[in-house]
Design an enzyme around this catalytic site. Structure first.
Site, PDB file in Angstrom:
ATOM      1  N   SER A 216      26.251  75.822  34.332  1.00 26.22           N
ATOM      2  CA  SER A 216      26.214  75.374  32.936  1.00 26.22           C
ATOM      3  C   SER A 216      24.791  75.006  32.566  1.00 26.22           C
ATOM      4  O   SER A 216      24.041  74.468  33.394  1.00 26.22           O
ATOM      5  CB  SER A 216      27.124  74.158  32.748  1.00 26.22           C
ATOM      6  OG  SER A 216      26.889  73.546  31.502  1.00 26.22           O
TER       7      SER A 216
ATOM      8  N   THR B  63      36.934  77.552  25.406  1.00 30.40           N
ATOM      9  CA  THR B  63      37.923  77.689  26.474  1.00 30.40           C
ATOM     10  C   THR B  63      38.894  76.518  26.431  1.00 30.40           C
ATOM     11  O   THR B  63      38.586  75.458  25.885  1.00 30.40           O
ATOM     12  CB  THR B  63      37.252  77.702  27.855  1.00 30.40           C
ATOM     13  OG1 THR B  63      36.641  76.415  28.088  1.00 30.40           O
ATOM     14  CG2 THR B  63      36.187  78.796  27.941  1.00 30.40           C
TER      15      THR B  63
ATOM     16  N   TYR C  33      29.506  66.146  35.865  1.00 28.79           N
ATOM     17  CA  TYR C  33      29.682  67.603  35.814  1.00 28.79           C
ATOM     18  C   TYR C  33      28.326  68.305  35.761  1.00 28.79           C
ATOM     19  O   TYR C  33      28.086  69.282  36.488  1.00 28.79           O
ATOM     20  CB  TYR C  33      30.517  67.953  34.584  1.00 28.79           C
ATOM     21  CG  TYR C  33      30.719  69.426  34.329  1.00 28.79           C
ATOM     22  CD1 TYR C  33      31.680  70.156  35.035  1.00 28.79           C
ATOM     23  CD2 TYR C  33      29.966  70.091  33.366  1.00 28.79           C
ATOM     24  CE1 TYR C  33      31.886  71.512  34.783  1.00 28.79           C
ATOM     25  CE2 TYR C  33      30.160  71.444  33.113  1.00 28.79           C
ATOM     26  CZ  TYR C  33      31.112  72.140  33.820  1.00 28.79           C
ATOM     27  OH  TYR C  33      31.303  73.476  33.567  1.00 28.79           O
TER      28      TYR C  33
ATOM     29  N   LYS D 123      26.592  70.905  38.423  1.00 24.24           N
ATOM     30  CA  LYS D 123      26.072  72.218  38.047  1.00 24.24           C
ATOM     31  C   LYS D 123      24.626  72.398  38.497  1.00 24.24           C
ATOM     32  O   LYS D 123      24.206  73.497  38.836  1.00 24.24           O
ATOM     33  CB  LYS D 123      26.217  72.428  36.535  1.00 24.24           C
ATOM     34  CG  LYS D 123      27.683  72.496  36.084  1.00 24.24           C
ATOM     35  CD  LYS D 123      28.427  73.600  36.807  1.00 24.24           C
ATOM     36  CE  LYS D 123      29.886  73.667  36.499  1.00 24.24           C
ATOM     37  NZ  LYS D 123      30.593  74.778  37.145  1.00 24.24           N
TER      38      LYS D 123
END
Length: 337
Positions: free
Chosen positions: A176, A235, A202, A206
């Protein structure tokens, strides 16, 4: 400095990570790059039942490839498999049920796969999660780290021998652009210090994936490694884990097919495997892994510490007595070197 990073990253994202950013970049794509047949080649895709993973699986199946869908939920996986077979006409689509946060089970699955199949051409590490509250797995790992970093690490490390036996082997990891706001934190891999922010955890995971890819590329010259940013994509995972961002961006978000485009290109295009291994890609082009003046570079010592900690964690978990994991070990615990 974090405010500077976040501001530069967001402004860059508005120009490049949105649907419009993709459409501008796509004007330079060679349409022949994906006009290929991959009959006889096998692809493993984690998190393949929805979003970017499913779009990638669909693209591979339409070109004749054998698809191994690694998913957590059987019902959703079987439904996605039926969709892919129906739309592609390709029946060589298989489901494997594995939770990437369960380190030992990931390893056992990979060892079993290696024994059952004679080759694997492409591994796509796509599965990921954002858990907003600190949650520990049965193996004693923070769940975001377990899924996003350790799951990809164990799966890739265990499958490297099988990949090395295959023709034109590749490993693609879906990272990401959020990692650009993070410097690798070797003193806190599992986010135990300070306030727990799931989005930043997160992003740190990444960043870890980018460093992993660079190190894999150095250690395994027979395999082409790459890591990529799909842009800001509409998504189910984004809608669920980042609802405010999802609502704010709305129609500016990319479609799943647009988000998957670079993954598919890296997996299928002959030209992609001739690029330098270990690079970070965005819209089919290698891009820097650091923002200007953001102070996110890591020293060699930090990178070595990161890799050593991963190896130690993996060995500790996989060497624990089998009764602690509710199931027999399939073979002796490996040494990750």
């Amino acid at each position: 400095m974090s405010m500077y990073r976040n501001t530069v990253w967001f402004l860059n994202g508005i120009h490049h990570y949105t649907r419009k950013g993709y459409e501008v970049a796509a004007k330079d794509f060679d349409p022949q790059h994906l006009n290929v047949s991959v009959v006889g080649r096998s692809f493993m895709i984690t998190g393949a039942n929805s979003g970017i993973g499913k779009a990638t699986a669909m693209a591979v199946a339409k070109r004749g490839g054998t698809v191994h869908m690694v998913c957590r939920n059987r019902d959703r996986a079987e439904e996605a498999r039926e969709d892919i077979i129906y739309e592609s006409g390709n029946t060589e689509v298989y489901v494997h049920i594995v939770d990437l946060s369960e380190t030992r089970k990931v390893w056992e699955f990979a060892k079993d796969f290696e024994m059952q199949y004679s080759s694997l051409n492409v591994l796509i590490n796509n599965a990921g999660c954002i858990v907003h509250k600190r949650e520990m797995t049965a193996d004693g790992l923070e769940k975001n780290f377990a899924t996003n970093t350790m799951g990809a690490y164990i799966l890739t490390q265990t499958l490297i021998p099988l990949l090395q036996k295959s023709r034109d082997p590749r490993v693609i990891t879906v990272s990401s652009g959020g990692m650009l706001v993070q410097k690798l934190r070797v003193d806190d891999l599992q986010s135990e210090k300070g306030y727990f922010d799931g989005i930043m955890v997160y992003a740190q995971n990444k960043r870890q994936q980018v460093v992993l890819t660079q190190q894999w590329a150095k250690a395994n010259p027979l395999i082409h490694f790459s890591v990529m940013h799909p842009g800001w994509v509409n998504t189910p995972a984004v809608a669920t884990s980042m609802p405010q961002f999802h609502h704010m961006m709305g129609e500016r978000l990319r479609s799943v097919e647009q988000g998957a485009d670079t993954v598919v290109w890296l997996a299928l295009c002959r030209a992609a495997s001739r690029s330098r291994s270990g690079q970070f890609f965005e819209d089919r082009c290698p891009v820097p892994t650091h923002l200007p003046l953001a102070w996110t570079h890591s020293s060699l010592q930090d990178v070595e510490s990161f890799m050593s900690q991963l190896e130690t964690l993996a060995e500790d978990i996989l060497s624990q007595p089998e009764e602690e994991h509710n199931g027999p070990m399939t073979s002796a615990a490996p040494q990750f070197v």
